[in-house]
Every structure is written in C-alpha cells, then in structure tokens.
Motif scaffolding. Structure first.
Motif, PDB file in Angstrom:
ATOM      1  N   GLY A 117       0.809  -1.220   0.000  1.00 58.84           N
ATOM      2  CA  GLY A 117       0.000   0.000   0.000  1.00 58.84           C
ATOM      3  C   GLY A 117       0.835   1.259   0.000  1.00 58.84           C
ATOM      4  N   GLY A 118       2.144   1.094   0.129  1.00 60.26           N
ATOM      5  CA  GLY A 118       3.033   2.252   0.110  1.00 60.26           C
ATOM      6  C   GLY A 118       3.050   3.044   1.407  1.00 60.26           C
ATOM      7  N   TYR A 119       2.653   2.411   2.516  1.00 61.91           N
ATOM      8  CA  TYR A 119       2.629   3.135   3.788  1.00 61.91           C
ATOM      9  C   TYR A 119       3.990   3.125   4.469  1.00 61.91           C
ATOM     10  CZ  TYR A 119      -2.358   2.608   3.027  1.00 61.91           C
ATOM     11  OH  TYR A 119      -3.619   2.627   2.479  1.00 61.91           O
ATOM     12  N   TYR A 120       4.631   2.005   4.520  1.00 59.35           N
ATOM     13  CA  TYR A 120       5.975   1.827   5.084  1.00 59.35           C
ATOM     14  C   TYR A 120       6.079   2.267   6.549  1.00 59.35           C
ATOM     15  CZ  TYR A 120       6.894   1.142   0.179  1.00 59.35           C
ATOM     16  OH  TYR A 120       6.849   0.692  -1.115  1.00 59.35           O
ATOM     17  N   PHE A 121       5.061   1.883   7.341  1.00 55.95           N
ATOM     18  CA  PHE A 121       5.151   2.099   8.784  1.00 55.95           C
ATOM     19  C   PHE A 121       6.198   1.147   9.338  1.00 55.95           C
ATOM     20  CE2 PHE A 121       0.580   3.298   8.146  1.00 55.95           C
ATOM     21  CZ  PHE A 121       0.699   4.619   8.530  1.00 55.95           C
ATOM     22  N   ASP A 122       6.937   1.617  10.333  1.00 52.73           N
ATOM     23  CA  ASP A 122       7.888   0.697  10.969  1.00 52.73           C
ATOM     24  C   ASP A 122       7.148  -0.178  11.985  1.00 52.73           C
ATOM     25  OD1 ASP A 122       7.588   2.121  13.367  1.00 52.73           O
ATOM     26  OD2 ASP A 122       9.475   3.204  13.159  1.00 52.73           O
ATOM     27  N   ASP A 123       7.852  -1.105  12.608  1.00 53.55           N
ATOM     28  CA  ASP A 123       7.239  -2.072  13.521  1.00 53.55           C
ATOM     29  C   ASP A 123       6.526  -1.385  14.682  1.00 53.55           C
ATOM     30  OD1 ASP A 123       6.875  -4.890  14.312  1.00 53.55           O
ATOM     31  OD2 ASP A 123       8.119  -4.308  16.040  1.00 53.55           O
ATOM     32  N   LYS A 124       7.136  -0.382  15.258  1.00 54.52           N
ATOM     33  CA  LYS A 124       6.538   0.317  16.406  1.00 54.52           C
ATOM     34  C   LYS A 124       5.262   1.048  15.993  1.00 54.52           C
ATOM     35  CE  LYS A 124       9.977  -0.791  19.085  1.00 54.52           C
ATOM     36  NZ  LYS A 124      10.256  -2.154  18.723  1.00 54.52           N
ATOM     37  N   GLN A 125       5.278   1.668  14.828  1.00 56.33           N
ATOM     38  CA  GLN A 125       4.093   2.374  14.347  1.00 56.33           C
ATOM     39  C   GLN A 125       2.956   1.399  14.056  1.00 56.33           C
ATOM     40  OE1 GLN A 125       6.138   4.262  11.106  1.00 56.33           O
ATOM     41  NE2 GLN A 125       6.091   6.283  12.107  1.00 56.33           N
ATOM     42  N   LEU A 126       3.298   0.232  13.494  1.00 56.28           N
ATOM     43  CA  LEU A 126       2.275  -0.779  13.225  1.00 56.28           C
ATOM     44  C   LEU A 126       1.664  -1.303  14.523  1.00 56.28           C
ATOM     45  CD1 LEU A 126       3.800  -2.787  10.252  1.00 56.28           C
ATOM     46  CD2 LEU A 126       1.711  -1.403  10.241  1.00 56.28           C
ATOM     47  N   HIS A 127       2.507  -1.543  15.536  1.00 49.95           N
ATOM     48  CA  HIS A 127       1.983  -1.975  16.836  1.00 49.95           C
ATOM     49  C   HIS A 127       1.060  -0.907  17.409  1.00 49.95           C
ATOM     50  CE1 HIS A 127       3.937  -5.797  17.998  1.00 49.95           C
ATOM     51  NE2 HIS A 127       4.786  -5.453  17.034  1.00 49.95           N
ATOM     52  N   PHE A 128       1.470   0.345  17.307  1.00 50.31           N
ATOM     53  CA  PHE A 128       0.658   1.457  17.797  1.00 50.31           C
ATOM     54  C   PHE A 128      -0.713   1.448  17.121  1.00 50.31           C
ATOM     55  CE2 PHE A 128      -0.888   5.790  17.362  1.00 50.31           C
ATOM     56  CZ  PHE A 128      -0.796   6.277  18.653  1.00 50.31           C
ATOM     57  N   LEU A 129      -0.719   1.336  15.801  1.00 50.10           N
ATOM     58  CA  LEU A 129      -1.970   1.395  15.044  1.00 50.10           C
ATOM     59  C   LEU A 129      -2.831   0.154  15.239  1.00 50.10           C
ATOM     60  CD1 LEU A 129      -0.589   2.919  11.724  1.00 50.10           C
ATOM     61  CD2 LEU A 129      -2.046   4.061  13.417  1.00 50.10           C
ATOM     62  N   VAL A 130      -2.248  -1.015  15.112  1.00 43.31           N
ATOM     63  CA  VAL A 130      -3.036  -2.252  15.150  1.00 43.31           C
ATOM     64  C   VAL A 130      -3.562  -2.533  16.548  1.00 43.31           C
ATOM     65  CG1 VAL A 130      -2.930  -4.756  14.819  1.00 43.31           C
ATOM     66  CG2 VAL A 130      -1.907  -3.233  13.127  1.00 43.31           C
ATOM     67  N   ILE A 131      -2.696  -2.475  17.555  1.00 37.18           N
ATOM     68  CA  ILE A 131      -3.139  -2.747  18.929  1.00 37.18           C
ATOM     69  C   ILE A 131      -4.105  -1.661  19.395  1.00 37.18           C
ATOM     70  CG2 ILE A 131      -2.403  -3.070  21.328  1.00 37.18           C
ATOM     71  CD1 ILE A 131      -1.694  -5.405  19.443  1.00 37.18           C
ATOM     72  N   GLY A 132      -3.843  -0.415  19.018  1.00 34.64           N
ATOM     73  CA  GLY A 132      -4.768   0.667  19.364  1.00 34.64           C
ATOM     74  C   GLY A 132      -6.138   0.449  18.768  1.00 34.64           C
ATOM     75  N   ALA A 133      -6.190   0.097  17.468  1.00 39.96           N
ATOM     76  CA  ALA A 133      -7.474  -0.151  16.800  1.00 39.96           C
ATOM     77  C   ALA A 133      -8.170  -1.381  17.379  1.00 39.96           C
ATOM     78  CB  ALA A 133      -7.258  -0.320  15.298  1.00 39.96           C
ATOM     79  N   PHE A 134      -7.407  -2.434  17.653  1.00 44.56           N
ATOM     80  CA  PHE A 134      -7.980  -3.647  18.236  1.00 44.56           C
ATOM     81  C   PHE A 134      -8.559  -3.361  19.628  1.00 44.56           C
ATOM     82  CE2 PHE A 134      -7.467  -7.686  20.630  1.00 44.56           C
ATOM     83  CZ  PHE A 134      -8.369  -8.446  19.896  1.00 44.56           C
ATOM     84  N   GLY A 135      -7.832  -2.598  20.421  1.00 42.05           N
ATOM     85  CA  GLY A 135      -8.320  -2.229  21.752  1.00 42.05           C
ATOM     86  C   GLY A 135      -9.605  -1.426  21.686  1.00 42.05           C
ATOM     87  N   MET A 136      -9.664  -0.476  20.752  1.00 45.72           N
ATOM     88  CA  MET A 136     -10.888   0.323  20.611  1.00 45.72           C
ATOM     89  C   MET A 136     -12.044  -0.532  20.113  1.00 45.72           C
ATOM     90  SD  MET A 136     -10.260   3.115  21.939  1.00 45.72           S
ATOM     91  CE  MET A 136     -11.898   3.736  21.630  1.00 45.72           C
ATOM     92  N   ALA A 137     -11.775  -1.477  19.227  1.00 44.59           N
ATOM     93  CA  ALA A 137     -12.832  -2.383  18.773  1.00 44.59           C
ATOM     94  C   ALA A 137     -13.377  -3.190  19.948  1.00 44.59           C
ATOM     95  CB  ALA A 137     -12.304  -3.313  17.679  1.00 44.59           C
ATOM     96  N   LEU A 138     -12.481  -3.653  20.819  1.00 41.80           N
ATOM     97  CA  LEU A 138     -12.925  -4.379  22.013  1.00 41.80           C
ATOM     98  C   LEU A 138     -13.765  -3.490  22.921  1.00 41.80           C
ATOM     99  CD1 LEU A 138      -9.806  -6.522  22.982  1.00 41.80           C
ATOM    100  CD2 LEU A 138     -12.008  -7.327  22.106  1.00 41.80           C
ATOM    101  N   ILE A 139     -13.387  -2.229  23.066  1.00 38.25           N
ATOM    102  CA  ILE A 139     -14.170  -1.290  23.885  1.00 38.25           C
ATOM    103  C   ILE A 139     -15.595  -1.194  23.341  1.00 38.25           C
ATOM    104  CG2 ILE A 139     -14.488   1.182  24.417  1.00 38.25           C
ATOM    105  CD1 ILE A 139     -12.381   0.032  26.186  1.00 38.25           C
ATOM    106  N   PHE A 140     -15.728  -1.031  22.023  1.00 42.04           N
ATOM    107  CA  PHE A 140     -17.057  -0.868  21.420  1.00 42.04           C
ATOM    108  C   PHE A 140     -17.902  -2.130  21.539  1.00 42.04           C
ATOM    109  CE2 PHE A 140     -14.818   2.487  18.798  1.00 42.04           C
ATOM    110  CZ  PHE A 140     -15.357   3.542  19.504  1.00 42.04           C
ATOM    111  N   VAL A 141     -17.269  -3.282  21.618  1.00 38.34           N
ATOM    112  CA  VAL A 141     -18.007  -4.536  21.756  1.00 38.34           C
ATOM    113  C   VAL A 141     -18.298  -4.846  23.224  1.00 38.34           C
ATOM    114  CG1 VAL A 141     -17.851  -7.040  21.441  1.00 38.34           C
ATOM    115  CG2 VAL A 141     -17.150  -5.508  19.603  1.00 38.34           C
ATOM    116  N   ILE A 142     -17.282  -4.705  24.077  1.00 39.72           N
ATOM    117  CA  ILE A 142     -17.387  -5.149  25.466  1.00 39.72           C
ATOM    118  C   ILE A 142     -18.138  -4.152  26.344  1.00 39.72           C
ATOM    119  CG2 ILE A 142     -16.024  -5.676  27.532  1.00 39.72           C
ATOM    120  CD1 ILE A 142     -14.014  -7.035  25.644  1.00 39.72           C
TER     121      ILE A 142
END
Length: 144
Positions: A26-51
C-alpha cells in the motif's frame, strides 16, 4: 493447551504477515513500532465498542459478579502466561502449558465453590427476608 497456543501463535503470525503485506504494497511503510501502535490501538478500541455495551447491560441488570469474574479470569490468564514466559526467559523453570491449565482450573474450581456458598447464603437470606415480610404483613392487619 499446547496445540491451542500453537494455533493462536500461527494465526497471529498470519495476521502479522497480512498486515505487513498491506503496509508494504500500500506504500505506507510504517515501521514495527508504528504498526503496533496502530493495530493494537485499533484492536483495543474495537474491544471497547463490543465489550462496553455488554458490561453496561450486565451491570444495569445486577450482574456485577459476572463482570468481576470476567475481569479476574482475564487477569489470571495473563498472569499465568506471564509466569510461564518469565520462567522460560529467566531459566528458573520450564514454560509448560499444563501449568497454565492447572492454574486456571484451580481458579475455576475455587470460584465454583464460592458460587455455591454464595448461592446458599443468598437463598437463606431470601427465605429469612420473606418470612420477616410475611410476619410484618400479618401484624399490620391484625384486628381488622
């Protein structure tokens, strides 16, 4: 338990590879830390909206013990994994999935005993309260 952990790790690795592929193609080229920030953050918020709605409903309907049990079970699960990983990392023991299973089983059995005792207590309390209410009703209408 070992197979469950292996399957989970395999699934996480596949998801990780998919995210890296999307990142690179996709041409984003996020590094590992940025990907963890985005993915875990989004996953956590998804859990908030469900739980959150589920826990709110449980609490509003007098099921705070269920909310407490879910929270404690989660903490026990994380703690059990942390202990086993710590033993593996420090060399003070072996990382054994059976230890996790036995630890969780211990919590479940002890909670079951607690739930039975609590149920008996509330049952007796309810019966005593009903007897008191019946007696109060009889005394308030005595002589009419």
């Amino acid at each position: 338990m070992r197979e469950l952990i292996y399957n989970f790790i395999t699934w996480v690795a596949r998801v990780h590879d998919s995210i890296l592929s999307i990142n690179d193609t996709g041409g984003y080229y996020f590094d590992d830390k940025q990907l963890h920030f985005l993915v875990i953050g989004a996953f956590g918020m998804a859990l908030i909206f469900v739980i959150y709605p589920i826990f709110k409903w449980l609490a509003n309907h007098g099921h705070t013990m269920v909310v407490t049990w879910i929270y404690v079970f989660t903490v026990i699960l994380v703690l059990s994994f942390a202990i086993e990983i710590g033993q593996w990392y420090s060399g003070t023991g072996t990382m054994d999935s059976e230890d996790i299973a036995y630890g969780l089983s211990g919590f479940l059995v002890m909670f079951l005993i607690f739930a039975i005792v609590r149920g008996i207590y509330h049952g007796i309390r309810s019966l005593l309260k009903k007897d008191t209410e019946d007696e109060d009703f009889r005394h308030s209408y005595k002589g009419y």
